[in-house]
Design an enzyme around this catalytic site. Structure first.
Site, PDB file in Angstrom:
ATOM      1  CG  ASP A 267     112.960  -0.612 -27.321  1.00 21.31           C
ATOM      2  OD1 ASP A 267     113.010  -0.614 -26.087  1.00 21.31           O
ATOM      3  OD2 ASP A 267     113.609  -1.393 -28.040  1.00 21.31           O
ATOM      4  CG  HIS A 361     110.541  -7.439 -22.552  1.00 16.87           C
ATOM      5  ND1 HIS A 361     111.644  -8.243 -22.409  1.00 16.87           N
ATOM      6  CD2 HIS A 361     111.004  -6.172 -22.760  1.00 16.87           C
ATOM      7  CE1 HIS A 361     112.739  -7.500 -22.532  1.00 16.87           C
ATOM      8  NE2 HIS A 361     112.376  -6.248 -22.746  1.00 16.87           N
TER       9      HIS A 361
END
Length: 453
Positions: A267, A361
């Site tokens: 991330d 995403h």
């Protein structure tokens, strides 16, 4: 959880720990909050010298940890004296400067422990009381970030530790300006965020007059700062809400790498980098910006995003990768390559299907899919126990920085709100928007140009 704007490696990588100073403290080894990775030392950088909370003694640590500990900052002196070797090898030695062009805790590398807390001014408290409070807070933050004890009534929680990359960052909420009679100085960019269909916000844990972000690479150092700031409020303000977070500890991996979140996903691949030509333009209010007191400041959006981990973990790894648009193992886009390879949005498989789904995403959050909208994300993970039925109350304390939230966070979140595959596995439970002024110059306190201007 925007892919394009998540911090790089927590132990090293970009952004590097702006403001971190090596234990030697010499110009060739020190980086100020105003520097970008590889830059020469700023005039605001101070020599570390021998700093301590009640005289810091060198803590024994593996020498091999040092490079991971500094997280990409300039290296240590080539030939440190023997008596300082233990200190140089410890995480506690890293120091971030309080004074500078920008406040600390914005471009500083991810820290292992964090606290965010909002305060409301007490009934009857106004501009005068707020100014006195920010003066106290700034003085305390400066001392603690230097590895010193609080000036008054120190708790000794961090007696044996060094600065441990401690940062303390201050901001003002929308309601602060009415309470202090400063409505004319309230920035337009601080207008309340729009409602999003996926919001399930708890108003008691949202917004606030004042906001403080605390980060450090040692949990006791972080708590010590939180307690000192809370004690400093006296009768001027009361805690509205407070949240705790964590990240991977610097040096925990064999080599520097991008952090993972509680879903197990890498991330932070596409976070804006200080070395990019337009970084300051995207993240900081220009010196000529309006209002003047926000020059070199930034706007922080804070969201408590709960991850529905039980549902997420029922998915196969392949299904999780389709939701994100990246491989779970190494963060590479599903269109191929490595973590940093540009995503090929039009690539199809043998059946003619897009390799990166339309609602993935990583596709939706790309700046080139949002008119160039960008924000610097610097979050903490959180875990606040389990619900009565055993469901973990865990997720992300989302904190993102931008020169204008109407051009950063808002357009990206609106697009996510319309069709992000990840939205089925997360829930936004609290929200806040805060104006974070530029850094305090020597002899100033944070917010002085607003409160005394």
């Amino acid at each position: 959880m925007a892919d394009h704007s998540t911090p790089e490696a927590s132990s090293a990588g970009v952004p590097s720990p702006q403001g971190a100073v090596s234990a030697k403290g010499s110009p060739k080894n020190a980086v100020s909050e105003n520097s970008t990775p590889g830059d020469a030392v700023s005039e605001n950088t101070l020599s570390r010298g021998v700093f301590s909370r009640r005289r810091l003694l060198g803590t024994a640590g593996a020498t091999g940890l040092a490079l991971g500990a500094v997280g990409g900052a300039a290296g240590y002196a080539a030939a440190p004296s023997a008596e300082k070797t233990a200190l140089l090898a410890s995480l506690g030695a890293d120091r971030v400067m309080f004074h500078g062009k920008h406040q600390p805790g914005i471009t500083t590398a991810l820290q292992a422990r964090g606290h965010v807390v909002a305060f409301d001014l007490a009934a009857g408290a106004g501009r005068k009381e707020a100014a006195a409070l920010l003066r106290r807070w700034s003085a305390t933050a400066q001392r603690l970030m230097a590895g010193e004890a609080a000036a008054l009534d120190d708790t000794d929680v961090a007696r044996d530790a060094g600065p441990s990359s401690l940062t303390v960052t201050f901001g003002f909420g929308h309601s602060f300006f009415a309470r202090t009679g400063l409505e004319k100085q309230r920035p337009v960019a601080l207008d309340p965020l729009p409602d999003f269909s996926s919001d399930h916000l708890d108003k008691t844990r949202s917004n606030g007059d004042l906001w403080v972000q605390i980060g450090a690479n040692d949990a006791l150092v972080a708590f010590h700062a939180l307690r000192a700031i809370q004690k400093d409020t006296g009768s001027a303000a009361r805690v509205r809400w407070q949240m705790n977070g964590f990240n991977r500890s610097p040096g925990a991996t064999a080599q520097p790498m991008t952090a993972r979140n509680l879903m197990g996903q890498i991330d932070g691949t596409r976070n804006p980098k200080p070395a990019e030509a337009d970084f300051d333009q995207r993240i900081f209010v220009p010196a000529s910006g309006h209002p003047e007191w926000m020059a070199n400041g930034s706007y922080a959006v804070v969201r408590r995003i709960r991850m529905l981990l039980d549902d997420w973990e029922k998915l196969s790894v392949t299904a999780q990768e389709q939701v994100i648009g990246r491989r779970k193992s190494d963060g590479a886009p599903l269109s191929g390559g490595t973590e940093t390879t540009a995503m090929k949005l039009q690539k199809t498989d043998a059946d003619g299907n897009l390799v990166v789904p339309l609602n993935a995403h990583a596709r939706i959050t790309r700046p080139d899919q949002n008119g160039g909208a960008a924000m610097l994300r610097r979050p903490f993970s959180f875990h606040d126990g389990f619900d009565p039925d055993g469901v973990p109350d865990a997720g992300l304390l989302f904190i993102c920085w931008q020169a204008d939230p109407l051009r950063g966070f808002v357009p990206v979140q609106r697009k996510l709100d319309r069709g992000d595959a990840l939205s089925h596995f997360i829930r936004h439970e609290a929200s806040g928007l805060f104006a974070v002024p530029g850094g305090a110059a020597d002899g100033e306190y944070v917010g002085q140009r607003l409160l005394e201007g």
